[in-house]
Scaffold this motif. Sequence first.
Motif, mmCIF file in Angstrom:
data_model
loop_
_atom_site.group_PDB
_atom_site.id
_atom_site.type_symbol
_atom_site.label_atom_id
_atom_site.label_comp_id
_atom_site.label_asym_id
_atom_site.label_seq_id
_atom_site.Cartn_x
_atom_site.Cartn_y
_atom_site.Cartn_z
ATOM 1 N N GLU A 312 0.820 -1.204 0.000
ATOM 2 C CA GLU A 312 0.000 0.000 0.000
ATOM 3 C C GLU A 312 0.858 1.259 0.000
ATOM 4 O O GLU A 312 1.688 1.449 0.879
ATOM 5 N N SER A 313 0.615 2.132 -0.971
ATOM 6 C CA SER A 313 1.333 3.406 -1.004
ATOM 7 C C SER A 313 0.611 4.413 -0.123
ATOM 8 O O SER A 313 -0.583 4.273 0.162
ATOM 9 N N PHE A 314 1.337 5.442 0.297
ATOM 10 C CA PHE A 314 0.748 6.436 1.192
ATOM 11 C C PHE A 314 1.497 7.760 1.091
ATOM 12 O O PHE A 314 2.670 7.808 0.719
ATOM 13 N N HIS A 315 0.788 8.838 1.415
ATOM 14 C CA HIS A 315 1.391 10.156 1.561
ATOM 15 C C HIS A 315 1.829 10.312 3.017
ATOM 16 O O HIS A 315 1.180 9.807 3.931
ATOM 17 N N LEU A 316 2.911 11.042 3.219
ATOM 18 C CA LEU A 316 3.482 11.218 4.554
ATOM 19 C C LEU A 316 3.364 12.676 4.984
ATOM 20 O O LEU A 316 3.890 13.568 4.306
ATOM 21 N N VAL A 317 2.673 12.921 6.094
ATOM 22 C CA VAL A 317 2.541 14.269 6.648
ATOM 23 C C VAL A 317 3.467 14.399 7.852
ATOM 24 O O VAL A 317 3.385 13.602 8.796
ATOM 25 N N ILE A 318 4.355 15.396 7.799
ATOM 26 C CA ILE A 318 5.313 15.630 8.878
ATOM 27 C C ILE A 318 5.110 17.035 9.454
ATOM 28 O O ILE A 318 4.407 17.862 8.872
ATOM 29 N N ASN A 319 5.753 17.305 10.558
ATOM 30 C CA ASN A 319 5.570 18.587 11.234
ATOM 31 C C ASN A 319 6.381 19.704 10.590
ATOM 32 O O ASN A 319 5.914 20.824 10.415
ATOM 33 N N THR A 320 7.624 19.407 10.217
ATOM 34 C CA THR A 320 8.533 20.425 9.700
ATOM 35 C C THR A 320 9.503 19.799 8.712
ATOM 36 O O THR A 320 9.765 18.583 8.759
ATOM 37 N N VAL A 321 10.053 20.622 7.838
ATOM 38 C CA VAL A 321 11.000 20.133 6.840
ATOM 39 C C VAL A 321 12.205 19.459 7.495
ATOM 40 O O VAL A 321 12.836 18.562 6.902
ATOM 41 N N ASP A 322 12.530 19.854 8.724
ATOM 42 C CA ASP A 322 13.654 19.232 9.435
ATOM 43 C C ASP A 322 13.409 17.756 9.732
ATOM 44 O O ASP A 322 14.355 17.022 10.047
ATOM 45 N N ASP A 323 12.155 17.328 9.645
ATOM 46 C CA ASP A 323 11.818 15.936 9.976
ATOM 47 C C ASP A 323 11.916 14.989 8.791
ATOM 48 O O ASP A 323 11.766 13.778 8.963
ATOM 49 N N VAL A 324 12.158 15.520 7.608
ATOM 50 C CA VAL A 324 12.089 14.684 6.408
ATOM 51 C C VAL A 324 12.995 13.471 6.519
ATOM 52 O O VAL A 324 12.552 12.313 6.419
ATOM 53 N N GLU A 325 14.289 13.688 6.712
ATOM 54 C CA GLU A 325 15.230 12.572 6.707
ATOM 55 C C GLU A 325 15.041 11.658 7.910
ATOM 56 O O GLU A 325 15.155 10.431 7.799
ATOM 57 N N VAL A 326 14.727 12.250 9.058
ATOM 58 C CA VAL A 326 14.536 11.451 10.271
ATOM 59 C C VAL A 326 13.389 10.465 10.085
ATOM 60 O O VAL A 326 13.517 9.268 10.380
ATOM 61 N N ILE A 327 12.245 10.955 9.611
ATOM 62 C CA ILE A 327 11.081 10.093 9.471
ATOM 63 C C ILE A 327 11.264 9.091 8.343
ATOM 64 O O ILE A 327 10.929 7.899 8.486
ATOM 65 N N LEU A 328 11.815 9.522 7.221
ATOM 66 C CA LEU A 328 12.060 8.575 6.131
ATOM 67 C C LEU A 328 13.024 7.472 6.562
ATOM 68 O O LEU A 328 12.869 6.314 6.163
ATOM 69 N N SER A 329 14.005 7.828 7.377
ATOM 70 C CA SER A 329 14.954 6.820 7.860
ATOM 71 C C SER A 329 14.256 5.778 8.726
ATOM 72 O O SER A 329 14.575 4.587 8.649
ATOM 73 N N ARG A 330 13.297 6.228 9.504
ATOM 74 C CA ARG A 330 12.557 5.281 10.345
ATOM 75 C C ARG A 330 11.659 4.394 9.492
ATOM 76 O O ARG A 330 11.533 3.188 9.744
ATOM 77 N N ILE A 331 11.043 4.970 8.485
ATOM 78 C CA ILE A 331 10.206 4.193 7.581
ATOM 79 C C ILE A 331 11.049 3.171 6.808
ATOM 80 O O ILE A 331 10.625 2.030 6.583
ATOM 81 N N ALA A 332 12.263 3.574 6.443
ATOM 82 C CA ALA A 332 13.151 2.686 5.685
ATOM 83 C C ALA A 332 13.612 1.497 6.507
ATOM 84 O O ALA A 332 14.002 0.468 5.936
ATOM 85 N N LYS A 333 13.587 1.616 7.815
ATOM 86 C CA LYS A 333 14.026 0.488 8.651
ATOM 87 C C LYS A 333 13.161 -0.741 8.441
ATOM 88 O O LYS A 333 13.617 -1.863 8.665
ATOM 89 N N ILE A 334 11.905 -0.546 8.012
ATOM 90 C CA ILE A 334 11.057 -1.698 7.717
ATOM 91 C C ILE A 334 10.801 -1.824 6.212
ATOM 92 O O ILE A 334 9.913 -2.563 5.791
ATOM 93 N N GLY A 335 11.572 -1.098 5.407
ATOM 94 C CA GLY A 335 11.505 -1.266 3.969
ATOM 95 C C GLY A 335 10.305 -0.642 3.288
ATOM 96 O O GLY A 335 9.982 -0.984 2.147
ATOM 97 N N TYR A 336 9.652 0.341 3.936
ATOM 98 C CA TYR A 336 8.447 0.953 3.379
ATOM 99 C C TYR A 336 8.734 2.255 2.630
ATOM 100 O O TYR A 336 7.799 2.919 2.176
ATOM 101 N N GLU A 337 9.986 2.635 2.475
ATOM 102 C CA GLU A 337 10.288 3.942 1.895
ATOM 103 C C GLU A 337 9.812 4.075 0.445
ATOM 104 O O GLU A 337 9.469 5.178 -0.007
ATOM 105 N N LYS A 338 9.765 2.975 -0.289
ATOM 106 C CA LYS A 338 9.320 3.029 -1.682
ATOM 107 C C LYS A 338 7.812 3.210 -1.801
ATOM 108 O O LYS A 338 7.303 3.465 -2.902
#
Length: 447
Positions: A312-338
């Motif tokens: 399932e694809s999804f859009h990601l809503v974050i609080n601030t631009v500073d969170d982009v890499e942090v949150i994507l890195s956490r999502i990538a830990k379970i292979g969902y970044e794509k």
Amino acid sequence: MNVIQFEDKPLAHYSYAIISGGDMALVDPSRDPKPYYELAEKHQVKIKAIFETHPHADFVSSHLQLHKETGAKIYVSQLVGANYTHEAFDDGNSISIGDVTFSSINSPGHSPDSITIIAVDKENNHAMFSGDTLFIGDVGRPDLREKAGNMKAKREELAQKMYHTIQHKFTHLPDATIVYPAHGAGSLCGKNMSTDSQSTLGKERKENWAFQDMTEVQFMNHILKDQPFIPSYFEFNVDINKNGADNFKSVFGSIPFKFGITDFKNNNDLILDVRSADDFQKNHLKGSFNIIAETENDKVETWLGSIIEPNESFHLVINTVDDVEVILSRIAKIGYEKQVKSIITLDSASFETSKPLDLQDFKKNTDQYTIIDIRNKSEVNEGKIFENAISIPLHQLRASKSKIPTDKPIVVHCAGGYRSAAGSSVISNIIESNNIYDLSDNINDFY
């Protein structure tokens, strides 16, 4: 030997670097290889070997990226059927890294292809990197391979194998052997792990239930009872790890970024909003799941992989631009970044809001509300907080519309307040109602 333990708190995952002379070996590395590179630079050593104790279900490993970028060899059991360049490492195999000799013990139980890595240095100090076989105070669950990976194995067969692994595979090792597991308390790979990050084999022989005197049947009955739920992403991660993952952050830069949006047209795509419950309730996109990722104690990885499926694809809503890499890195830990279609921050313009619960009215009139208890089955078995609550674990909510009455306002609760934010947002997406409330940490008033 110098053993350095790394901890990934949200997944309760431990990985290891073993340094001897000018060389380093790694065991069960996390998705992001950067911490291991930083350590190698600090100690001016070369990464020579990567050991994988089994194809992990709960996180994506960086073993293939490390091999590509360092030339280090990957050592894994031939039983894995790994689809990447590797060296078979099973009973009878050994290698030397610096002054440390590493050998393998096939230790099936958690999976049919698990190995335990034994390290012995010149002073005859022993260490065992037990993967998901032996934990501190527990052993790995045997029920994942019925639902995870192309290699299937029945839970009863693996429970039996675990009994024989614990009874017979480690008897030659001294009590002083230091036990370094791949997980600690909070992991879904076992059910009763200690908060201790290491132990000795002698202590485990005395205190770990699995080493106590019991029959095979007694052992199997105990290990098969009351195991935690299995998140949807576990099967997905086993297959990724058997093939080797793409490089960490390889797709980050290709994900569209939408800054401060004032409108949003959604074509029935899922939306993951990782902001705080307060921010979410004040302003969020219709159709959002609020799985909070404010701190490393927030288990966004587990609940993302339990609520949203790997396809399932999804859009990601974050609080601030500073969170982009942090949150994507956490999502990538379970292979969902794509699966991330876009990354979004919201303008101050109002989209959707959630009404706060009238707590005093709820306290006085709980019978006038439908109460949904989204705790796990094992938690509910220990006792309900509200006798009239309907029990639906969080990971089952999306498929449980028919179980939720709509004739009363709905209040969602968990054990401490974190999961109920996700639960109430999920219910809001499967039921047409403006009267769905998150009890949040107010649940503490009812204990």
